[in-house]
Write a protein that holds these residues in place. Structure first.
Motif, mmCIF file in Angstrom:
data_model
loop_
_atom_site.group_PDB
_atom_site.id
_atom_site.type_symbol
_atom_site.label_atom_id
_atom_site.label_comp_id
_atom_site.label_asym_id
_atom_site.label_seq_id
_atom_site.Cartn_x
_atom_site.Cartn_y
_atom_site.Cartn_z
ATOM 1 N N MET A 1 0.834 -0.933 -0.019
ATOM 2 C CA MET A 1 0.056 0.133 -0.143
ATOM 3 C C MET A 1 0.958 1.250 -0.008
ATOM 4 O O MET A 1 1.799 1.430 0.947
ATOM 5 C CB MET A 1 -0.911 0.024 0.995
ATOM 6 C CG MET A 1 -1.707 1.094 1.401
ATOM 7 S SD MET A 1 -3.040 1.058 2.504
ATOM 8 C CE MET A 1 -3.872 -0.385 2.588
ATOM 9 N N ASN A 2 0.569 2.252 -0.758
ATOM 10 C CA ASN A 2 1.507 3.450 -0.994
ATOM 11 C C ASN A 2 1.067 4.247 0.096
ATOM 12 O O ASN A 2 -0.283 4.634 0.314
ATOM 13 C CB ASN A 2 1.331 4.035 -2.492
ATOM 14 C CG ASN A 2 1.985 3.049 -3.526
ATOM 15 O OD1 ASN A 2 2.867 2.399 -3.447
ATOM 16 N ND2 ASN A 2 1.271 3.321 -4.583
ATOM 17 N N PRO A 3 1.970 5.133 0.917
ATOM 18 C CA PRO A 3 1.634 5.991 1.879
ATOM 19 C C PRO A 3 1.125 7.297 1.310
ATOM 20 O O PRO A 3 1.538 7.585 0.327
ATOM 21 C CB PRO A 3 3.022 6.104 2.753
ATOM 22 C CG PRO A 3 4.031 5.779 1.743
ATOM 23 C CD PRO A 3 3.360 4.804 0.709
ATOM 24 N N ASN A 27 -4.200 5.828 4.480
ATOM 25 C CA ASN A 27 -5.656 5.797 4.782
ATOM 26 C C ASN A 27 -5.645 5.470 6.466
ATOM 27 O O ASN A 27 -6.384 4.862 7.025
ATOM 28 C CB ASN A 27 -6.336 4.395 4.235
ATOM 29 C CG ASN A 27 -6.217 4.459 2.939
ATOM 30 O OD1 ASN A 27 -6.407 5.556 2.131
ATOM 31 N ND2 ASN A 27 -6.174 3.344 2.013
ATOM 32 N N SER A 28 -5.258 6.536 7.118
ATOM 33 C CA SER A 28 -5.191 6.647 8.555
ATOM 34 C C SER A 28 -4.483 5.507 9.026
ATOM 35 O O SER A 28 -5.059 5.106 10.487
ATOM 36 C CB SER A 28 -6.735 7.096 8.886
ATOM 37 O OG SER A 28 -7.101 8.338 8.271
ATOM 38 N N THR A 29 -3.973 4.707 8.564
ATOM 39 C CA THR A 29 -3.229 3.658 9.348
ATOM 40 C C THR A 29 -1.787 3.367 9.015
ATOM 41 O O THR A 29 -1.115 3.795 8.006
ATOM 42 C CB THR A 29 -3.786 2.139 8.748
ATOM 43 O OG1 THR A 29 -5.208 2.170 8.724
ATOM 44 C CG2 THR A 29 -2.974 0.796 9.281
ATOM 45 N N ILE A 30 -0.905 3.364 10.260
ATOM 46 C CA ILE A 30 0.552 3.364 10.230
ATOM 47 C C ILE A 30 1.068 1.829 9.579
ATOM 48 O O ILE A 30 0.428 1.044 9.918
ATOM 49 C CB ILE A 30 1.073 3.315 11.486
ATOM 50 C CG1 ILE A 30 0.696 4.572 12.301
ATOM 51 C CG2 ILE A 30 2.599 3.197 11.453
ATOM 52 C CD1 ILE A 30 1.267 4.717 13.780
ATOM 53 N N THR A 31 1.413 2.145 8.423
ATOM 54 C CA THR A 31 2.086 1.035 7.544
ATOM 55 C C THR A 31 3.334 0.544 7.704
ATOM 56 O O THR A 31 3.756 -0.523 7.409
ATOM 57 C CB THR A 31 1.691 1.413 6.222
ATOM 58 O OG1 THR A 31 2.411 2.365 5.687
ATOM 59 C CG2 THR A 31 -0.027 1.474 5.674
ATOM 60 N N LEU A 39 10.733 5.486 0.694
ATOM 61 C CA LEU A 39 9.443 5.692 0.165
ATOM 62 C C LEU A 39 9.110 7.104 -0.014
ATOM 63 O O LEU A 39 9.879 7.590 0.547
ATOM 64 C CB LEU A 39 8.272 5.073 1.040
ATOM 65 C CG LEU A 39 8.365 3.327 1.337
ATOM 66 C CD1 LEU A 39 7.094 3.160 2.441
ATOM 67 C CD2 LEU A 39 8.111 2.729 0.257
ATOM 68 N N THR A 40 8.120 7.408 -0.804
ATOM 69 C CA THR A 40 7.701 8.651 -1.194
ATOM 70 C C THR A 40 6.386 8.969 -0.905
ATOM 71 O O THR A 40 5.518 7.919 -1.017
ATOM 72 C CB THR A 40 8.438 9.326 -2.463
ATOM 73 O OG1 THR A 40 7.491 8.452 -3.418
ATOM 74 C CG2 THR A 40 9.733 9.363 -2.685
ATOM 75 N N ALA A 41 5.667 10.011 -0.631
ATOM 76 C CA ALA A 41 4.199 10.163 -0.293
ATOM 77 C C ALA A 41 3.877 11.727 -1.000
ATOM 78 O O ALA A 41 4.896 12.412 -1.111
ATOM 79 C CB ALA A 41 3.972 10.158 0.958
ATOM 80 N N PRO A 42 2.768 11.868 -1.185
ATOM 81 C CA PRO A 42 2.335 13.094 -1.572
ATOM 82 C C PRO A 42 2.505 14.097 -0.537
ATOM 83 O O PRO A 42 2.743 15.346 -0.736
ATOM 84 C CB PRO A 42 0.813 12.856 -1.823
ATOM 85 C CG PRO A 42 0.491 11.427 -1.911
ATOM 86 C CD PRO A 42 1.577 10.834 -1.247
#
Length: 64
Positions: A1-3, A27-31, A39-42
């Motif tokens: 799942m992408n953060p 989605n409000s969950t620590i992954t 990793l990258t995220a928006p």
């Protein structure tokens, strides 16, 4: 799942010493919690020097 959010350089209280880690959230969950996430995220927030803790921690204590 992408953060969707990554908190960078979080200070974690792990007993007698504090450690630094990145926290990925999707989605409000620590992954993922790693010393350095590849990793990258928006949205990425550098929280260096800030203590990150779960919401159930009671920081107020009475020693009486």
């Amino acid at each position: 799942m992408n953060p969707t959010l990554i908190l960078r350089n979080c200070t974690l209280d792990d007993g007698p010493k504090n450690s630094t880690a990145d926290i990925a959230i999707a989605n409000s969950t620590i992954t993922a919690i790693e010393s350095r996430l590849d990793l990258t995220a928006p949205t990425e927030i550098d929280v260096a020097g800030k203590l990150v803790s779960p919401p159930f921690v009671e920081s107020l204590i009475h020693l009486d």
